[in-house]
Design a protein around this motif. Structure first.
Motif, PDB file in Angstrom:
ATOM      1  N   ARG A  84       0.827  -1.202   0.000  1.00 54.69           N
ATOM      2  CA  ARG A  84       0.000   0.000   0.000  1.00 54.69           C
ATOM      3  C   ARG A  84       0.861   1.252   0.000  1.00 54.69           C
ATOM      4  O   ARG A  84       0.578   2.233  -0.671  1.00 54.69           O
ATOM      5  CB  ARG A  84      -0.935   0.011   1.221  1.00 54.69           C
ATOM      6  CG  ARG A  84      -2.015  -1.049   1.162  1.00 54.69           C
ATOM      7  CD  ARG A  84      -3.128  -0.898   2.177  1.00 54.69           C
ATOM      8  NE  ARG A  84      -2.948   0.149   3.139  1.00 54.69           N
ATOM      9  CZ  ARG A  84      -2.456  -0.022   4.371  1.00 54.69           C
ATOM     10  NH1 ARG A  84      -2.034  -1.212   4.739  1.00 54.69           N
ATOM     11  NH2 ARG A  84      -2.382   0.979   5.209  1.00 54.69           N
ATOM     12  N   PRO A 113     -11.133  -1.684  -3.934  1.00 61.45           N
ATOM     13  CA  PRO A 113     -10.411  -0.575  -3.297  1.00 61.45           C
ATOM     14  C   PRO A 113     -11.371   0.321  -2.519  1.00 61.45           C
ATOM     15  O   PRO A 113     -12.472   0.602  -2.961  1.00 61.45           O
ATOM     16  CB  PRO A 113      -9.803   0.171  -4.484  1.00 61.45           C
ATOM     17  CG  PRO A 113     -10.664  -0.182  -5.633  1.00 61.45           C
ATOM     18  CD  PRO A 113     -11.170  -1.565  -5.389  1.00 61.45           C
ATOM     19  N   HIS A 138       0.938   4.361  -2.717  1.00 65.06           N
ATOM     20  CA  HIS A 138       0.679   5.729  -2.278  1.00 65.06           C
ATOM     21  C   HIS A 138       1.847   6.665  -2.575  1.00 65.06           C
ATOM     22  O   HIS A 138       1.636   7.824  -2.947  1.00 65.06           O
ATOM     23  CB  HIS A 138       0.397   5.759  -0.775  1.00 65.06           C
ATOM     24  CG  HIS A 138      -1.012   5.434  -0.426  1.00 65.06           C
ATOM     25  ND1 HIS A 138      -2.033   6.346  -0.508  1.00 65.06           N
ATOM     26  CD2 HIS A 138      -1.575   4.276  -0.002  1.00 65.06           C
ATOM     27  CE1 HIS A 138      -3.160   5.777  -0.141  1.00 65.06           C
ATOM     28  NE2 HIS A 138      -2.912   4.521   0.164  1.00 65.06           N
ATOM     29  N   TYR A 151      -7.026   4.165  -0.274  1.00 64.54           N
ATOM     30  CA  TYR A 151      -6.072   4.065  -1.367  1.00 64.54           C
ATOM     31  C   TYR A 151      -6.145   5.293  -2.256  1.00 64.54           C
ATOM     32  O   TYR A 151      -7.222   5.762  -2.610  1.00 64.54           O
ATOM     33  CB  TYR A 151      -6.335   2.815  -2.216  1.00 64.54           C
ATOM     34  CG  TYR A 151      -6.217   1.550  -1.411  1.00 64.54           C
ATOM     35  CD1 TYR A 151      -4.970   1.021  -1.128  1.00 64.54           C
ATOM     36  CD2 TYR A 151      -7.344   0.926  -0.905  1.00 64.54           C
ATOM     37  CE1 TYR A 151      -4.858  -0.122  -0.356  1.00 64.54           C
ATOM     38  CE2 TYR A 151      -7.243  -0.221  -0.135  1.00 64.54           C
ATOM     39  CZ  TYR A 151      -5.992  -0.739   0.137  1.00 64.54           C
ATOM     40  OH  TYR A 151      -5.870  -1.856   0.898  1.00 64.54           O
TER      41      TYR A 151
END
Length: 380
Positions: free
Chosen positions: A105, A123, A109, A128
Motif C-alpha cells: 500500500r 479498493p 501511495h 487508497y
C-alpha cells in the motif's frame, strides 16, 4: 588489477550477472560506488510481478521485472527509492482486503510514477490513492465511479463477465480507453452505448451458445479507429454483420475458436476491413485450401495469414499462395498446423506474460491464444 579500479561500465557488467534481490542489496553495501552501480540495475526495473507457485521462492530481478514473493516483507526496504521507474505492479488480493499489507500500500501511495495495477480488488476510497492510475486489471467488484475520475483510465482488463448494459456504462465513464479486454455474456439487448473513438485495441470473448448474439461487430462499428481486434469464440450469422460500415484503420484481426463460422460469414466480415495486414483464423472447420485465393483478393494489403488448427488447410494453401505472390510480386506468409509454427517461433510467444512492453498488439498478442493475452500493455 583490483576490481575497484575497473570503470563503472565493467563493474556493472559483472554485477548484472547477479539477479537475487537480497543478494544485490548486500552487494550494494560494499561501498558507495557499488551502491550506485546496483542502483543503475534497479533503475531499469519497470514492472513488479508476483512469483507463482512454480517459480523461485526468493525475490529476484529479470531484465525490467522485479519478481516478488508476497510472503517476504518489503518493510525493510524503500522500493520507491530503490526502483524509481516502477510503473506497473501486480498486487496480491490481501493488499486491498487487509490493512496489514502496509508494504504494498505504501508503494502505491508514495510512487506517483505507478500507472498500472493488476489484481485490483475492492479498493476503499479513503484507504487508497489511485489518482495516478491509468491502467487496471480487475474484477469490477469495486464501484469504479467512486474510485476513479471520469476519463482517467486508458486500459481496462476485466476478470468478470459483462453484459452490454455494463459495457455501455464503462465506456460512457471512460471515453478515453485505448485498450479493452473483456468477456461478454449473451444479452438479448443490442449495444446502444456511445462511440469509443479512442479505442485502438479490442479483445473480447463471447460467452454464449446462441447463434443470435452476434452484436460484437455492431459494437466494433462504434469504434472507428480500431487498429487491432482479438475475438474469441465467435458464432455469428450473415445478417448480423453490416458490411456497409467499413474500418480502414484495422490492421490486425484474430478470430479464435470460430468452429461454426461459415466462409460466407467470414467473407462478409473481411470485406469490412480491406486494409488488414495480419489475419488469424483459428480452429475453424469450414475453411479449406480453396478459400486462400479468394482471401488474398479480399485483402490486398495482407502480409500474414495465420490458419493454425484449421484442419482443412494444408500444404496446398502454401503452394497456392507462393504462386500468387510470385505472379503479383507480393510477399505473404502463411502459418498452418501447430508443429510448423512452433518450430519457427520462440517459446516466449506461447508464454503468459501479464505485462508486456510496447502498445503493440501484433508483437505482444497476435500469435497468442486468448488464455495467455497480457493483462496490460505498457505504451512506453
Amino acid at each position: 588489477m583490483s576490481i575497484n579500479k575497473l570503470p563503472n561500465e565493467c563493474l556493472y557488467m559483472i554485477l548484472d550477472h547477479f539477479n537475487g534481490f537480497e543478494e544485490l542489496i548486500r552487494l550494494s553495501k560494499v561501498s558507495p560506488r557499488w551502491f550506485s552501480v546496483v542502483l543503475m540495475k534497479f533503475s531499469k526495473v519497470k514492472y513488479l510481478q508476483l512469483i507463482g507457485n512454480r517459480q523461485r521462492d526468493s525475490d529476484y530481478i529479470e531484465n525490467d521485472k522485479l519478481w516478488k514473493n508476497t510472503r517476504e516483507t518489503l518493510k525493510s526496504h524503500n522500493l520507491k527509492d530503490l526502483f524509481p521507474n516502477l510503473k506497473i505492479m501486480e498486487v496480491p488480493e490481501s493488499v486491498f482486503l487487509c490493512l496489514e499489507s502496509y508494504d504494498f500500500r505504501r508503494l502505491i501511495h508514495e510512487n506517483p510514477k505507478i500507472k498500472g495495477l493488476i489484481r485490483l480488488y475492492q479498493p476503499v476510497e479513503n484507504r487508497y490513492n489511485l489518482k495516478n492510475i491509468e491502467m487496471v486489471s480487475f474484477d469490477c467488484k469495486c464501484e469504479f465511479k467512486k474510485v476513479f475520475r471520469p476519463d482517467q483510465l486508458k486500459q481496462i482488463h476485466f476478470d468478470k463477465l459483462l453484459d452490454y448494459t455494463e459495457l455501455s456504462q464503462v465506456i460512457e465513464y471512460f471515453p478515453n480507453l485505448k485498450r479493452l479486454n473483456l468477456a461478454l455474456r449473451y444479452d438479448t439487448k443490442k449495444y446502444d452505448g456511445p462511440n469509443l473513438a479512442a479505442l485502438k485495441i479490442f479483445e473480447v470473448a463471447v460467452v454464449t451458445h446462441s447463434y443470435d448474439e452476434f452484436s460484437v461487430f455492431r459494437f466494433m462499428d462504434s469504434c472507428p479507429n480500431l487498429e487491432s481486434v482479438f475475438l474469441h469464440y465467435i458464432y455469428g450469422e450473415d445478417a448480423s454483420v453490416n458490411d456497409s460500415i467499413k474500418n480502414f484503420n484495422l490492421r490486425d484481426l484474430v478470430i479464435e475458436q470460430a468452429h461454426h463460422l461459415k466462409w460466407s460469414s467470414l467473407r462478409k466480415i473481411l470485406s469490412k476491413f480491406s486494409n488488414l495486414h495480419h489475419l488469424g483464423i483459428r480452429n475453424n472447420k469450414n475453411i479449406d485450401d480453396s478459400h486462400v485465393g479468394e482471401l488474398v483478393k479480399l485483402l490486398p494489403k495482407i502480409k500474414l495469414i495465420d490458419l493454425r488448427r484449421c484442419d482443412e488447410v494444408t500444404q496446398k494453401s502454401a503452394d497456392i499462395l507462393s504462386k500468387y505472390c510470385e505472379k503479383s510480386n507480393r510477399s505473404i506468409k502463411i502459418y498452418y498446423g501447430c508443429d510448423r509454427l512452433a518450430n519457427r517461433l520462440t517459446k516466449s510467444t506461447f508464454r503468459y506474460e501479464k505485462i508486456c512492453s510496447g502498445f503493440d498488439s501484433m508483437k505482444n498478442c497476435f500469435l497468442k491464444s486468448w488464455s495467455i493475452l497480457p493483462d496490460l500493455l505498457d505504451e512506453d
